[in-house]
Design a protein around this motif. Structure first.
Motif, mmCIF file in Angstrom:
data_model
loop_
_atom_site.group_PDB
_atom_site.id
_atom_site.type_symbol
_atom_site.label_atom_id
_atom_site.label_comp_id
_atom_site.label_asym_id
_atom_site.label_seq_id
_atom_site.Cartn_x
_atom_site.Cartn_y
_atom_site.Cartn_z
ATOM 1 N N TYR A 163 2.294 -5.146 4.118
ATOM 2 C CA TYR A 163 2.520 -3.742 3.809
ATOM 3 C C TYR A 163 2.629 -3.531 2.303
ATOM 4 O O TYR A 163 3.106 -4.405 1.573
ATOM 5 C CB TYR A 163 3.832 -3.248 4.425
ATOM 6 C CG TYR A 163 3.900 -3.317 5.923
ATOM 7 C CD1 TYR A 163 3.575 -2.219 6.706
ATOM 8 C CD2 TYR A 163 4.308 -4.485 6.548
ATOM 9 C CE1 TYR A 163 3.649 -2.281 8.088
ATOM 10 C CE2 TYR A 163 4.387 -4.564 7.926
ATOM 11 C CZ TYR A 163 4.048 -3.457 8.691
ATOM 12 O OH TYR A 163 4.124 -3.538 10.058
ATOM 13 N N CYS A 164 2.273 -2.327 1.876
ATOM 14 C CA CYS A 164 2.519 -1.903 0.509
ATOM 15 C C CYS A 164 4.027 -1.709 0.325
ATOM 16 O O CYS A 164 4.665 -1.035 1.142
ATOM 17 C CB CYS A 164 1.784 -0.593 0.261
ATOM 18 S SG CYS A 164 2.156 0.160 -1.327
ATOM 19 N N SER A 165 4.572 -2.286 -0.722
ATOM 20 C CA SER A 165 6.021 -2.191 -0.916
ATOM 21 C C SER A 165 6.439 -0.806 -1.407
ATOM 22 O O SER A 165 7.607 -0.452 -1.331
ATOM 23 C CB SER A 165 6.487 -3.255 -1.909
ATOM 24 O OG SER A 165 5.912 -3.036 -3.173
ATOM 25 N N GLN A 166 5.497 -0.033 -1.897
ATOM 26 C CA GLN A 166 5.847 1.281 -2.413
ATOM 27 C C GLN A 166 5.849 2.354 -1.324
ATOM 28 O O GLN A 166 6.791 3.119 -1.205
ATOM 29 C CB GLN A 166 4.873 1.682 -3.527
ATOM 30 C CG GLN A 166 5.145 3.061 -4.093
ATOM 31 C CD GLN A 166 4.485 3.242 -5.448
ATOM 32 O OE1 GLN A 166 5.002 2.797 -6.455
ATOM 33 N NE2 GLN A 166 3.327 3.872 -5.432
ATOM 34 N N CYS A 167 4.773 2.407 -0.517
ATOM 35 C CA CYS A 167 4.665 3.486 0.464
ATOM 36 C C CYS A 167 4.684 2.972 1.902
ATOM 37 O O CYS A 167 4.587 3.746 2.827
ATOM 38 C CB CYS A 167 3.404 4.312 0.207
ATOM 39 S SG CYS A 167 1.893 3.383 0.498
ATOM 40 N N ARG A 168 4.778 1.659 2.080
ATOM 41 C CA ARG A 168 4.894 1.035 3.396
ATOM 42 C C ARG A 168 3.676 1.239 4.285
ATOM 43 O O ARG A 168 3.764 1.200 5.512
ATOM 44 C CB ARG A 168 6.167 1.513 4.106
ATOM 45 C CG ARG A 168 7.397 1.092 3.335
ATOM 46 C CD ARG A 168 8.684 1.593 3.932
ATOM 47 N NE ARG A 168 9.798 1.103 3.136
ATOM 48 C CZ ARG A 168 10.457 -0.017 3.409
ATOM 49 N NH1 ARG A 168 10.139 -0.706 4.466
ATOM 50 N NH2 ARG A 168 11.417 -0.406 2.628
ATOM 51 N N VAL A 228 -6.607 -2.441 -3.231
ATOM 52 C CA VAL A 228 -5.948 -1.182 -3.571
ATOM 53 C C VAL A 228 -5.361 -0.562 -2.309
ATOM 54 O O VAL A 228 -6.031 -0.476 -1.277
ATOM 55 C CB VAL A 228 -6.940 -0.204 -4.240
ATOM 56 C CG1 VAL A 228 -6.288 1.147 -4.501
ATOM 57 C CG2 VAL A 228 -7.486 -0.784 -5.525
ATOM 58 N N CYS A 229 -4.107 -0.140 -2.394
ATOM 59 C CA CYS A 229 -3.467 0.527 -1.264
ATOM 60 C C CYS A 229 -4.198 1.843 -0.975
ATOM 61 O O CYS A 229 -4.390 2.649 -1.886
ATOM 62 C CB CYS A 229 -2.007 0.797 -1.605
ATOM 63 S SG CYS A 229 -1.174 1.789 -0.358
ATOM 64 N N PRO A 230 -4.611 2.072 0.283
ATOM 65 C CA PRO A 230 -5.361 3.295 0.595
ATOM 66 C C PRO A 230 -4.503 4.554 0.543
ATOM 67 O O PRO A 230 -5.032 5.666 0.516
ATOM 68 C CB PRO A 230 -5.880 3.048 2.024
ATOM 69 C CG PRO A 230 -4.925 2.067 2.599
ATOM 70 C CD PRO A 230 -4.455 1.203 1.446
ATOM 71 N N SER A 231 -3.205 4.395 0.543
ATOM 72 C CA SER A 231 -2.333 5.558 0.564
ATOM 73 C C SER A 231 -1.873 5.964 -0.831
ATOM 74 O O SER A 231 -1.999 7.122 -1.220
ATOM 75 C CB SER A 231 -1.126 5.261 1.459
ATOM 76 O OG SER A 231 -0.255 6.345 1.470
ATOM 77 N N CYS A 232 -1.372 5.016 -1.616
ATOM 78 C CA CYS A 232 -0.842 5.370 -2.937
ATOM 79 C C CYS A 232 -1.726 4.867 -4.073
ATOM 80 O O CYS A 232 -1.387 5.052 -5.243
ATOM 81 C CB CYS A 232 0.599 4.882 -3.099
ATOM 82 S SG CYS A 232 0.773 3.089 -3.147
ATOM 83 N N ASN A 233 -2.860 4.237 -3.726
ATOM 84 C CA ASN A 233 -3.846 3.794 -4.720
ATOM 85 C C ASN A 233 -3.297 2.800 -5.732
ATOM 86 O O ASN A 233 -3.800 2.710 -6.841
ATOM 87 C CB ASN A 233 -4.461 4.990 -5.450
ATOM 88 C CG ASN A 233 -5.321 5.807 -4.518
ATOM 89 O OD1 ASN A 233 -6.101 5.260 -3.750
ATOM 90 N ND2 ASN A 233 -5.172 7.115 -4.564
HETATM 91 ZN ZN LIG Z 1 0.936 2.122 -1.096
#
Ligand SMILES: [Zn+2]
Length: 83
Positions: A16-21, A53-58
């Motif tokens: 998971y992305c640690s910023q936006c999960r 690259v995270c698809p949600s928060c880039n």
């Molecule tokens: Zn993210």
């Protein structure tokens, strides 16, 4: 318990992305300890749209690398977590 080096690891983890999960990968993880790299051939499901690259928060969460000749993503510390 999964035996190592049988036919590759069978234990899967979600990364998971640690910023936006947002979920980034479903990955067949080998061995124990922290996840620091992901071999591309072991990724079951790739939820990203742009590599690394995270698809949600880039946010960039990894860098492409060759590890002993095998394509992999080197995860950037603190930007992802696995469970
Ligand atoms: Zn993210």
């Amino acid at each position: 318990m999964a035996k190592p080096n049988k036919k590759g690891p069978s234990t899967t983890v979600n990364v998971y992305c640690s910023q936006c999960r947002t979920r980034l990968f479903n990955y067949r993880k080998g061995g124990k300890g922290a996840l620091v790299k992901c071999f591309k051939e072991r990724i079951n499901e790739d939820y990203t749209t742009t590599p690394c690259v995270c698809p949600s928060c880039n946010r960039l969460f990894a860098r492409e690398a060759l590890i002993r000749g095998t394509p992999a993503y080197k995860l950037i510390g603190g930007k992802v977590f696995a469970k």
